[in-house]
Motif scaffolding. Structure first.
Motif: not given
Lengths: 258, 284
Positions: B32-41, B87-95, B160-166, B194-197
């Protein structure tokens, strides 16, 4: 333990500088233990009690209840100091047992009383600290005292995970009870065993996941976190010096000049 | 062409991953390919490989076959590259309980940013800011074990947000949350965009995905079944059936209303209930 944890987060003294509180507790504790005097122990017991209950806002009744926990141990162990089995009776009382006496002397009686008071006062010092200072704050103090990093990290993780482990155990035990797992002694025993093994497996899984999550946040083998310490206040430090100084003089006077 | 390449933030090529060596593949030739600034479900049944893919994205898991690219650069698995990637890719875990390891909220949030090598003063500033933005202030002094599920979620997002990931990956952020906290999380996600993430979110809520996403990716048995706009995905009945999903309520209702002649099919397909209601208000 959970009760103490809840109390300290609600304490009115929680936001005082943790270093001040620890210093007060530890110095007072040392003076109290070294003085070997009922009077000093009484003063310490009263002061820490008033601080914890009045200033900290711990309900009096609960505080007294917590003090009775070590009291039971203390009374049992002082029995051994108080009573002697001898051929000759001592001055306080004596119960003849055949050719021997179960007996006690005034000296050993006072010694036992002093011991109970000192120990209780020492415990009250530690209670003051643990009823007013959350664990993370105590860790901060240890860090300032250059406690080894590995130990600190372990304490940090253990403290957090005690609660998760207890929650998990609680949930499993509830689900066992719902399915009559504790119907009789046999099933209860079996359920308890299953609970233990389930907890073990969960704990291992959880530690793996936690490690992943930490790695995802650029964990590099050192846990570094910021602390939110409040600056110490001169007035409080002055009070601590004043009190502990006076206590020390009082203790020396009791020990050597009275 | 160059422009397009610049836009691509994450790209996966033919990934294979198996937890137990070759028997069951959790990822089975996933591309797959993911474009910048998109909202992807990201949607798909349990066990379709969503979480495994996410762990591959942050370099926690290493696919046995296939390639991953972040901003055109192929993933490398030495320590330095991994730290840079994470530092660029942040992940918020489910639990959240698997993520929060500190008893204090403040310490917890400060962990990630300090790992980036930021000075303590700057880190303090950032932590304070994120506590303010995510409305954590009311419970910032509570211990982690006394927080509610929703509050823990807020903290784990702040982590995660505090780390300013892309790019931020959210693994079922609304799982086990009450409506109030779900709204709150959704609001936070809006702010991220809105912040471009770039936001990559797995969810089972078709209605939310339909309304929120720019793009929907359907996972099935470790492969991408379909990657397209929500409109396309949710009108593809075959794909929905294959992934055990249902069409969003708004879409079904709109189609029925069009069929009955109450609304005109020439109208723009509504994305949410409010838009559909507006159409109905306007008809009479």
């Amino acid at each position: 333990m959970i009760a103490i944890d809840k109390l300290c987060y609600n304490s009115r003294l929680r936001y005082e500088n943790a270093g001040e509180k620890s210093a007060f507790a530890v110095i007072t504790l040392c003076i109290c233990v070294m003085s070997r005097s009922i009077a000093v122990a009484g003063v310490v017991l009263a002061v820490t009690g008033i601080l914890t209950v009045k200033k900290g806002g711990v309900p009096v009744f609960r505080y007294l209840k917590f003090l009775t926990i070590p009291l039971a141990f203390l009374l049992l162990s002082t029995l051994a100091i108080l009573f002697h089995i001898k051929r000759e009776p001592l001055d306080l009382f004596a119960i003849p047992l055949g050719g021997w006496y179960l007996t006690a002397g005034t000296d050993s009686f006072f010694y036992a009383v002093q011991l109970v008071f000192t120990a209780l006062a020492a415990v009250s010092c530690l209670y003051f600290l643990s009823f007013t200072t959350p664990m993370p704050d105590i860790l901060e103090v240890l860090k300032k005292l250059h406690c080894p990093a590995l130990l600190m990290e372990l304490m940090l993780l253990i403290y957090r995970f005690i609660f998760i482990l207890l929650d998990t155990a609680d949930a499993i035990s509830t689900s066992q009870s719902c399915r009559l797992g504790n119907r009789n002694y046999r099933t209860a025993l079996k359920s308890f065993g299953l609970l233990g093994s389930a907890l073990m497996i969960r704990a291992v899984q959880r530690s793996g996941r936690l490690y992943d999550a930490m790695e995802a946040r650029c964990y590099d083998g050192r846990i570094q976190v910021l602390s939110e310490s409040r600056p110490p206040r001169k007035k409080v430090i002055a009070w601590i010096i004043l009190f502990d100084g006076a206590l020390l003089i009082f203790a020396i006077w009791r020990r050597f000049f009275s | 062409m160059k422009h397009l390449k610049d836009e691509m933030i994450l790209k996966a090529e033919d990934l294979y991953f198996s937890y137990d060596d070759d028997h069951n593949h959790s990822l089975n030739g996933l591309s797959l390919e993911i474009k910048k600034g998109r909202k992807i479900a990201v949607m798909g049944a349990n066990g379709s490989g969503k979480s495994t893919f996410f762990l591959c994205c942050t370099g926690i898991l290493r696919p046995q076959k296939g390639r991953l690219y972040f901003q055109g650069e192929e993933y490398r698995y030495d320590k330095k590259s991994l730290l840079k990637l994470r530092s660029r890719v942040g992940i918020v875990f489910q639990d959240p309980d698997n993520q929060l390891f500190c008893a204090s909220v403040y310490q917890e949030i400060s962990f990630g940013i300090l790992n980036l090598g930021v000075s303590p003063e700057k880190a303090r500033e950032e932590v304070e800011r994120i506590i303010d933005v995510l409305e954590i202030t009311p419970f910032r002094h509570k211990p982690a074990h006394a927080l509610s599920g929703g509050q823990k979620k807020q903290v784990s997002i702040a982590d995660i947000l505090v780390m300013h990931p892309d790019i931020i990956i959210l693994d079922e952020p609304a799982a086990a949350l009450d409506p109030k906290h779900t709204r709150m999380v959704n609001h936070i996600v809006e702010q991220m965009t809105e912040a471009g993430i770039t936001v990559l979110m797995s969810t089972h809520d078709v209605n939310y995905a339909y309304e929120w996403a720019d793009e929907v990716i359907l996972f099935q048995e470790g492969r991408v079944l379909l990657q397209a706009s929500p409109m396309e995905v949710f009108s593809n009945e075959e794909a929905l059936k294959a992934t055990n999903l249902e069409a969003p309520a708004v879409l079904s209702l709109f189609e029925t209303l069009c069929r009955k002649g109450i609304l005109s099919p020439s109208l723009k397909t509504p994305r949410n209930l409010a838009a559909l209601e507006r159409y109905l208000e306007e008809t009479k």
